[in-house]
Motif scaffolding. Structure first.
Motif, mmCIF file in Angstrom:
data_model
loop_
_atom_site.group_PDB
_atom_site.id
_atom_site.type_symbol
_atom_site.label_atom_id
_atom_site.label_comp_id
_atom_site.label_asym_id
_atom_site.label_seq_id
_atom_site.Cartn_x
_atom_site.Cartn_y
_atom_site.Cartn_z
ATOM 1 N N THR A 41 1.842 11.547 -0.601
ATOM 2 C CA THR A 41 1.361 10.873 0.566
ATOM 3 C C THR A 41 1.598 9.505 0.810
ATOM 4 O OG1 THR A 41 -0.921 11.374 -0.279
ATOM 5 C CG2 THR A 41 -1.143 9.815 0.864
ATOM 6 N N LEU A 42 1.452 9.442 2.220
ATOM 7 C CA LEU A 42 1.729 8.564 3.023
ATOM 8 C C LEU A 42 0.953 7.164 3.554
ATOM 9 C CD1 LEU A 42 5.455 10.191 4.753
ATOM 10 C CD2 LEU A 42 5.039 9.073 2.554
ATOM 11 N N TYR A 43 0.321 8.405 4.003
ATOM 12 C CA TYR A 43 -0.833 7.497 4.681
ATOM 13 C C TYR A 43 -2.350 7.543 3.683
ATOM 14 C CZ TYR A 43 1.867 4.465 7.482
ATOM 15 O OH TYR A 43 3.136 3.491 7.635
ATOM 16 N N LEU A 44 -2.913 7.726 4.032
ATOM 17 C CA LEU A 44 -4.985 7.595 3.780
ATOM 18 C C LEU A 44 -5.277 7.409 4.344
ATOM 19 C CD1 LEU A 44 -6.644 9.654 1.725
ATOM 20 C CD2 LEU A 44 -6.608 6.961 0.141
ATOM 21 N N SER A 45 -6.434 8.153 5.551
ATOM 22 C CA SER A 45 -7.601 7.619 5.844
ATOM 23 C C SER A 45 -8.611 7.640 5.941
ATOM 24 C CB SER A 45 -8.001 9.101 6.974
ATOM 25 O OG SER A 45 -8.792 8.712 7.888
ATOM 26 N N GLU A 311 -2.303 -2.417 1.704
ATOM 27 C CA GLU A 311 -1.276 -2.181 1.623
ATOM 28 C C GLU A 311 -1.698 -1.189 -0.289
ATOM 29 O OE1 GLU A 311 2.102 -1.408 1.895
ATOM 30 O OE2 GLU A 311 2.453 -2.842 4.158
ATOM 31 N N GLY A 312 -1.610 -0.144 -0.646
ATOM 32 C CA GLY A 312 -1.815 0.000 -1.891
ATOM 33 C C GLY A 312 -2.597 0.970 -2.227
ATOM 34 N N PHE A 313 -2.245 2.366 -2.509
ATOM 35 C CA PHE A 313 -3.344 3.253 -3.216
ATOM 36 C C PHE A 313 -4.689 2.320 -3.698
ATOM 37 C CE2 PHE A 313 -4.786 6.959 -5.912
ATOM 38 C CZ PHE A 313 -5.471 7.920 -4.362
ATOM 39 N N ASP A 314 -4.335 2.047 -5.293
ATOM 40 C CA ASP A 314 -5.843 1.619 -5.997
ATOM 41 C C ASP A 314 -6.300 0.598 -4.643
ATOM 42 O OD1 ASP A 314 -3.433 2.293 -7.237
ATOM 43 O OD2 ASP A 314 -3.761 0.609 -8.497
ATOM 44 N N ASN A 315 -5.597 -0.147 -3.575
ATOM 45 C CA ASN A 315 -6.979 -0.555 -2.760
ATOM 46 C C ASN A 315 -8.122 -0.100 -2.363
ATOM 47 O OD1 ASN A 315 -5.668 -3.239 -3.774
ATOM 48 N ND2 ASN A 315 -4.013 -3.310 -2.274
ATOM 49 N N ALA A 316 -7.749 1.824 -2.534
ATOM 50 C CA ALA A 316 -8.547 2.673 -1.327
ATOM 51 C C ALA A 316 -10.067 1.744 -1.687
ATOM 52 C CB ALA A 316 -8.779 3.593 -1.569
ATOM 53 N N LEU A 317 -10.538 2.341 -2.901
ATOM 54 C CA LEU A 317 -12.072 1.570 -3.206
ATOM 55 C C LEU A 317 -11.915 0.685 -2.101
ATOM 56 C CD1 LEU A 317 -14.817 2.328 -3.786
ATOM 57 C CD2 LEU A 317 -14.311 1.916 -6.158
ATOM 58 N N THR A 318 -12.121 -0.534 -2.434
ATOM 59 C CA THR A 318 -12.495 -1.610 -1.799
ATOM 60 C C THR A 318 -12.566 -1.364 -0.328
ATOM 61 O OG1 THR A 318 -11.188 -2.863 -3.865
ATOM 62 C CG2 THR A 318 -12.028 -4.016 -1.616
ATOM 63 N N VAL A 333 -6.148 2.683 7.711
ATOM 64 C CA VAL A 333 -6.049 4.000 6.991
ATOM 65 C C VAL A 333 -5.468 3.037 5.192
ATOM 66 C CG1 VAL A 333 -4.865 4.210 8.563
ATOM 67 C CG2 VAL A 333 -3.408 2.807 8.337
ATOM 68 N N ILE A 334 -4.773 3.339 4.877
ATOM 69 C CA ILE A 334 -4.226 3.167 3.495
ATOM 70 C C ILE A 334 -2.696 3.640 3.912
ATOM 71 C CG2 ILE A 334 -4.449 3.067 0.782
ATOM 72 C CD1 ILE A 334 -6.714 1.456 2.182
ATOM 73 N N LYS A 335 -1.881 2.211 3.171
ATOM 74 C CA LYS A 335 -0.491 2.565 3.312
ATOM 75 C C LYS A 335 0.374 2.860 1.843
ATOM 76 C CE LYS A 335 4.075 0.918 4.122
ATOM 77 N NZ LYS A 335 5.051 0.455 4.529
ATOM 78 N N VAL A 336 -0.099 3.999 1.509
ATOM 79 C CA VAL A 336 0.753 4.924 -0.292
ATOM 80 C C VAL A 336 1.694 4.669 -0.915
ATOM 81 C CG1 VAL A 336 -0.157 6.855 -1.443
ATOM 82 C CG2 VAL A 336 -1.970 6.627 0.639
#
Length: 337
Positions: A41-45, A311-318, A333-336
């Motif tokens: 994964t590069l970017y998560l919506s 930036e950072g997958f771990d920050n998706a929930l916040t 978007v999350i830059k993974v």
């Protein structure tokens, strides 16, 4: 071996989801089998509809089960492939969920062309949100030159595109957003005629002043007080594409009375209003038209867009919590990787 980070639905939220509902875990990266493609994964919506998928009960799409990976679309890079036509390094878009690595079959993926738009834009302006705007306005809003179109969540991923397409049709476009800087942005950058902050105490007075000839098309993204204000100004034969209702996604109970359904239905009848709920996936036959048109509009500078990249997958929930509270500026978007 490299691990796959992923968020799973651990329990169903009532109200705002948090880490007790979405657990971050690590599991070994899955190897692709015959006819499968391995992805990074590069970017998560992140999109408002995801909140509804966490609930049980009937909806337009199947709810997540407890233990499922959180649903979501992503742009990914092919890391290995057992499928002809997909090679290492190709970029694809697919509903691979909230995870850093995945395995998918080719029928679930679409190979994107980064020459048409940057990779992240395929999750926004030239992706599902842009297509949602295109379908809702074209098929159900049916704007005509000289009409007034009101767009709620005007600076969001869908709203920003709706307003710009409506301007191409020669409409007066009035945005509604929840911050002064958002309103300033859509007027300055997207060409909206005016934008009103729904958090202002005199919101309804400002909306009325912005719509001196009433409202012919209302693109509904939020519900709540915005919807109530719009309905006081709606014209005969107005069209209301219903795309979302983010103001209600975290409600734990219905608001107290009075029951306004009877006068609302009376208004629909007396003014001959057209309300149409729609889901973009019901109209995939229009996708080639959309990609052709949007590619050309982007090339010509007729459509602009704003992204809020975390930036950072771990920050998706916040970041997702912030989306539900309106903290994002543009498509989130999350830059993974």
């Amino acid at each position: 071996m490299q691990n796959n980070k992923r968020f799973i639905l651990a329990s169903r939220p009532e109200g705002m989801p948090d880490e007790t509902h979405l657990h971050l875990e690590e599991v070994p990266v899955q190897e692709p089998g015959e006819g499968e493609i391995a992805l990074k994964t590069l970017y998560l919506s992140l999109d408002p509809y995801m909140r509804g998928r966490m609930n049980a009960g009937a909806s337009y799409a199947k709810s997540l089960e407890i233990g499922d990976v959180m649903t979501g679309e992503a742009v990914s890079e092919v890391t290995s492939s057992n499928v002809a036509g997909f090679a290492k390094g190709d970029l694809v878009i697919g509903r691979t969920g909230w995870q850093t690595h995945s395995v998918a079959t080719p029928d679930l993926l679409y190979k994107i062309d980064p020459a048409l738009a940057p990779a992240s834009a395929w999750l926004g302006v030239i992706g599902m949100p842009g297509f949602t705007a295109y379908v809702g306005l074209r098929e159900f809003g049916k704007p005509k030159a000289g009409e007034t179109v009101v767009v709620s969540a005007a600076s969001g991923a869908v709203g920003q595109v709706v307003g710009q397409i409506a301007k191409m049709h020669g409409c007066r476009v009035v945005g509604v957003a929840g911050a002064d800087d958002k309103c300033e942005y859509v007027v300055k950058n997207y060409g909206f005629d005016i934008c009103v902050n729904y958090k202002d105490d005199d919101f309804e007075d400002k909306l009325k002043a912005a719509c001196p000839k009433g409202i012919d098309v209302y693109f509904e993204n939020v519900g709540g007080k915005v919807f109530e204000g719009v309905m006081k100004l709606i014209n005969d034969f107005a069209r209301v594409p219903v795309c979302g209702r983010i103001a209600h996604y975290n409600q734990t109970k219905l608001p107290e009375g009075p029951d306004r359904l009877i006068p609302f239905m009376g208004q629909i009848l007396i003014k001959r209003l057209m309300f149409r709920g729609f889901i973009q996936s019901d109209h995939l036959e229009l996708l080639p038209d959309f990609r052709r048109d949007m590619s050309q509009w982007l090339k010509e500078g007729k459509v602009k867009y704003q992204e809020d990249v975390v930036e950072g997958f771990d920050n998706a929930l916040t970041a997702f919590q912030g989306l539900l509270q309106g903290r994002n500026r543009g498509k989130l978007v999350i830059k993974v990787a």
